[in-house]
Scaffold this active site. Structure first.
Site, PDB file in Angstrom:
ATOM      1  N   ASN A 486       3.099  12.541  -2.155  1.00 16.68           N
ATOM      2  CA  ASN A 486       3.791  13.428  -3.087  1.00 16.68           C
ATOM      3  C   ASN A 486       4.378  14.593  -2.302  1.00 16.68           C
ATOM      4  O   ASN A 486       3.712  15.571  -2.005  1.00 16.68           O
ATOM      5  CB  ASN A 486       2.819  13.926  -4.146  1.00 16.68           C
ATOM      6  CG  ASN A 486       3.530  14.638  -5.276  1.00 16.68           C
ATOM      7  OD1 ASN A 486       4.586  15.220  -5.075  1.00 16.68           O
ATOM      8  ND2 ASN A 486       2.938  14.605  -6.447  1.00 16.68           N
ATOM      9  N   ASP A 487       5.641  14.450  -1.966  1.00 17.70           N
ATOM     10  CA  ASP A 487       6.341  15.458  -1.158  1.00 17.70           C
ATOM     11  C   ASP A 487       6.285  16.844  -1.784  1.00 17.70           C
ATOM     12  O   ASP A 487       6.576  17.837  -1.126  1.00 17.70           O
ATOM     13  CB  ASP A 487       7.824  15.073  -1.053  1.00 17.70           C
ATOM     14  CG  ASP A 487       8.076  14.135   0.113  1.00 17.70           C
ATOM     15  OD1 ASP A 487       7.421  14.282   1.142  1.00 17.70           O
ATOM     16  OD2 ASP A 487       8.941  13.251  -0.037  1.00 17.70           O
ATOM     17  N   CYS A 488       5.997  16.881  -3.056  1.00 18.34           N
ATOM     18  CA  CYS A 488       6.080  18.151  -3.773  1.00 18.34           C
ATOM     19  C   CYS A 488       4.731  18.823  -3.960  1.00 18.34           C
ATOM     20  O   CYS A 488       4.644  19.881  -4.566  1.00 18.34           O
ATOM     21  CB  CYS A 488       6.745  17.921  -5.122  1.00 18.34           C
ATOM     22  SG  CYS A 488       8.396  17.288  -4.908  1.00 18.34           S
TER      23      CYS A 488
END
Ligand code: BGC
Ligand code: NOJ
Length: 828
Positions: A486-488
């Site tokens: 999850n890049d975020c």
């Protein structure tokens, strides 16, 4: 509501009205030359790298969205009316518009006032060019006096620079015109040894190569002055905006058809043979002329189309299924496999949502893309694995992305996404299981592309594993670094300054925040690595081991011991009572826990831990999956987390920057829905696994195209979640890990036709209501004809292989020379 229909026989999606809710696109090219084409002929082309070698210009954020492309105009020279057979850019009301997106080609056709025009766009195999094959037919009772105008707008190669550096760019453009060919040679005079060309098969009445004289002052593509006048300006571009446009006069008798072939291409000359004569500044056209001559010929264009069809036929034949569900069949047999090729080729770089300048090939993404691609062209998967591994850093960490043209790690994005290294192990494992090509492990591969640093690929995998062991946090769980899948979820970012990149800003040391997701990934990758270690043939090549030598066994046991320790840490510190926790933040606080106010439960850990087999024996897996059903599942798919974050959390980062229901903030992120499907399959729940599969199946969602809005033939990255005002609306179609993971989940885990080191494993976990299904799978040179029949409600498998009752669920390779194997499976 639908905007077209599937033509499964021809493997096409047929769009019947041009104003689809969003541009519905297709990809041309599947090797080195690529194009994006929308249903109204919008889009652009590039060679290998959408940023560095862009052939034609495209303005993102345009109005309308889908504007600029491969436009052909027709003009009636009796009435002086003109129109676009692809509807855009003139948008005249057409009679009988139709766009057929197929495997590597698109055909856009329509009729207007008795004139039918149909253009087939395709990129021939092994060529760096695209063909636009136009057929115009006069259905009027009287002769038609027509003009055809072609048009493309060139990009000055580096797409980023092209859209920003105008003080230079407005002075560099150069072209040459010879016969019916327009050559675009900006910067060829200096360091480039490549140029583009746009050729036409017919005699031309005129041409344009400068945008302004073609369009006229203050005019757009919808009303070119040349079309109004009925003649080209014969402009030669010096600077400004080089374009290419041919004018062909076409007289058609009643009922008569004529064909014109346009060829747009990319060509390189050897550095020392750039000019002809050598001391001139004129492009040497010797080698390109032969290519142009070949494809200007309609017979060659037809042959190229036929070859492309056969190519796709052979690729798709590798895995074909016949299940009771038409949407499953269509996606597995045609569109999902096709999308897997696109994601493999383009990664996340160029679509109508990815500008081609922002991202290269992702380390994490490209490894996952292999899961859905490796069976199609294993040799290209092999090459990709070696390229990816060469961008690995000596620490075992990785550049997050690399540029396809240079194959170098992208410094702008850097590394420290602590999940990245493990995907390499999974990608290699998928390759080995598919091909049995153990030699790849011995390939010398550098670190960070540094000559002299080469080590066998196998060592890269070991370093991937060690990378995490050297970065464990306070609970013995992996430190998250910049982010994990999850890049975020940016737990070390703490950004409070507008405009800072969440992806690269790090304000914390990173010694506390841990990821339970990486823990699950580590367990899966660790088990794969242990198995690879045991089975790896002796590197001296003398002996192919049946059982591992003692040092390999010791190594493998060491890996398994670490996996066991990690599983223990997950159970102790990564379990929240009813589901798996998501992470610990920089203060040691829980993320994804019932103790949290928002973001109490996340999909990633429920999916990945159960997929990896964590908690299968102690009931946690079932509990976690039940919590997903209860708290995350919706009628449009499974949302990423709940409750959505209603405000910005400094300690969580980008995830809370999205309004509720979008993207990583409780959107339905289609990429990780299949992890839950696999988790459900692992606990034997075929009904639930298939239900989740169906919820996001694009073909199944075709009926609600007015809500879904994206193409019904490919997956989108995201569907707006239940917290969003536009619940059910898809976004960011085409380039997403969703393609590979759904393909993997349905073929290998739900239908259960799974590649393994010992042979083809057959372990379906399908709905109870299914009476059975059939499949053909080509695997290591042998075609397996699988016929599954349900005789009881469970998932117990009994195999009969070529008439012989066989124990277990693995079909071992047949004797040498046998190419067809019949596998009868009863499920009870
Ligand atoms: C998006 C992610 C994406 C990341 C990297 C974020 O803005 O939400 O889905 O992976 O950017 O480009
Ligand atoms: C898209 C990125 O390409 C992928 O790498 C990432 O895992 C997902 N977004 C989730 O953030």
């Amino acid at each position: 509501m639908k905007f077209g229909y599937f033509d499964d026989q021809r493997r096409e999606y047929v769009i019947t009205q041009p104003d689809t809710p969003l541009p519905w696109i297709n990809y041309l090219g599947c090797q080195a030359y690529f194009g994006i084409i929308s249903n109204t002929a919008g889009g652009y082309s590039f060679y290998r790298d959408a940023r560095l070698r862009r052939l034609t210009r495209y303005r993102y954020n345009n109005v309308p969205f889908d504007l600029g492309g491969r436009y052909i105009y027709l003009r009636d020279n009796q009435s002086n009316q003109f129109w676009s057979p692809s509807w855009q850019p003139t948008r005249h009301q057409l009679e009988r518009y139709e766009c057929r997106h197929g495997m590597g080609y698109s055909i856009i056709g329509s009729e207007y006032q008795g004139v039918e025009a149909r253009t087939r766009y395709l990129v021939p195999l092994d060529e760096n060019l695209e063909i636009w094959q136009l057929t115009v037919t006069n259905h009027r009772p009287a002769p038609a006096k027509l003009s055809v105008f072609s048009s493309v707008e060139f990009c000055l190669w580096d797409a980023q620079d092209d859209s920003a550096n105008f003080q230079r760019n407005f002075s560099t453009g150069q072209v040459e015109i010879e016969d019916e060919v327009i050559y675009h040679k900006t910067e060829y005079r200096e360091r480039r040894d490549h140029f583009a060309y746009f050729a036409c098969s017919a005699k031309i009445a005129g041409f344009d190569t400068q945008r302004e004289p073609f369009l006229g002052p203050y005019r757009g593509w919808d009303s070119p002055l040349a079309l109004e006048r009925g003649e080209s300006a014969n402009s030669v571009a010096h600077g400004w905006a080089p374009i290419a446009s041919h004018h062909v006069k076409l007289d058609l008798k009643p009922g008569e058809s004529k064909q014109i072939v346009f060829v747009l291409g990319y060509h390189e000359n050897p550095k020392e043979q750039k000019f002809d004569p050598p001391d001139s500044q004129t492009v040497n056209k010797k080698s390109v002329k032969a290519v142009i001559a070949k494809y200007r010929n309609p017979a060659s264009a037809d042959a190229a189309f036929e070859q492309l069809r056969q190519y796709w036929d052979s690729l798709l034949r590798i895995c074909q299924v016949e299940t009771p569900c038409v949407h499953t069949n269509r996606m597995v047999n045609i569109w999902n496999a096709y999308q897997c090729m696109a994601t493999f080729n383009i990664s996340r770089s160029a679509s109508f949502y990815e500008s081609g300048i922002g991202r290269g090939l992702g380390f994490r993404d490209s490894n996952q893309d292999l899961l859905g691609f490796v069976h199609m062209v294993p040799s290209r998967a092999r090459e990709r694995i070696l390229d990816i591994a060469a961008t690995q850093l000596p620490s075992g960490g990785a550049y997050h992305q690399y540029q396809p043209l240079t194959k170098r790690g992208n410094n702008d994005i850097g590394g420290n996404f602590n999940d990245d290294p493990h995907w390499l192990i999974l990608g290699v494992a998928a390759y080995l299981k598919e091909t049995g090509d153990w030699s790849i492990l011995e390939e010398p591969v550098p670190y960070d592309n540094e000559p002299g640093s080469e080590q066998p690929l196998y060592e890269h995998l070991q370093r991937s594993f060690q990378y995490t062991l050297a970065r464990l946090g306070p609970h013995g769980l992996p430190l998250i670094g910049r982010a994990d899948w999850n890049d975020c979820l940016n737990l070390n970012c703490f950004s409070d300054t507008p405009g800072q990149s969440f992806q690269t800003t790090t304000n914390k040391e990173g010694k506390v925040a841990e990821s339970v997701f990486i823990a699950g990934l580590f367990c899966l990758a660790g088990r794969e690595l242990a198995e690879i270690t045991c089975r790896r043939p002796c590197p001296d090549g003398k002996e192919k081991l049946q059982s591992p030598c003692s040092s390999a066994a010791k190594l493998a046991n060491g890996y398994l011991a670490e996996v066991a320790r990690m599983e223990e840490a997950i159970c102790q510190h990564g379990w929240d009572g009813e589901w798996f926790l998501r992470a610990y933040d920089d203060f040691g606080g829980k993320v994804g826990s019932k103790e949290c106010e928002e973001g109490k439960i996340f999909i990633e850990t429920q999916g990945f831990c159960t997929l990896a087999g964590a908690g299968l024996d102690n009931g946690m897996a079932r509990k976690a999956l039940a919590s997903v059903r209860q708290l995350l599942a919706t009628e449009h798919g499974i949302v990423l987390q709940q409750p959505a974050y209603s405000r910005y959390y400094l300690e969580l980062g980008e995830i809370s920057s999205y309004p509720p229901g979008y993207k990583e903030n409780a959107g339905i992120f289609c990429h990780n829905n299949p992890w839950v499907m696999i988790g459900e399959a692992r606990v034997g729940n075929g009904d639930s696994a298939f239900d989740y599969y169906s919820l996001i199946n694009p073909s199944k969602r075709e009926e609600i195209s007015e809500i879904h809005r994206c193409e019904p033939y490919v997956y989108a990255q995201m569907i707006a979640g239940k917290d969003a005002p536009t619940y059910g609306e898809a976004k960011n179609s085409w380039l997403t890990g969703t393609a590979a993971w759904n393909y993997f989940a349905i073929t290998q885990w739900i239908l259960g036709i799974r590649t393994s080191y010992d042979g083809l494993e057959i372990a379906p976990v399908v709905p109870k209501s299914w009476k059975g299904f059939k499949a053909t799978r080509k695997f290591r040179g042998v075609t397996y004809h699988v016929d599954v029949e349900r005789v009881g409600p469970g998932n117990n498998v009994a195999l009969t292989v070529d008439g012989v009752v066989t124990a277990g669920d693995v079909v071992a390779p047949p004797p040498e020379g046998v190419r067809q194997v019949a596998v009868k499976v009863t499920l009870s």
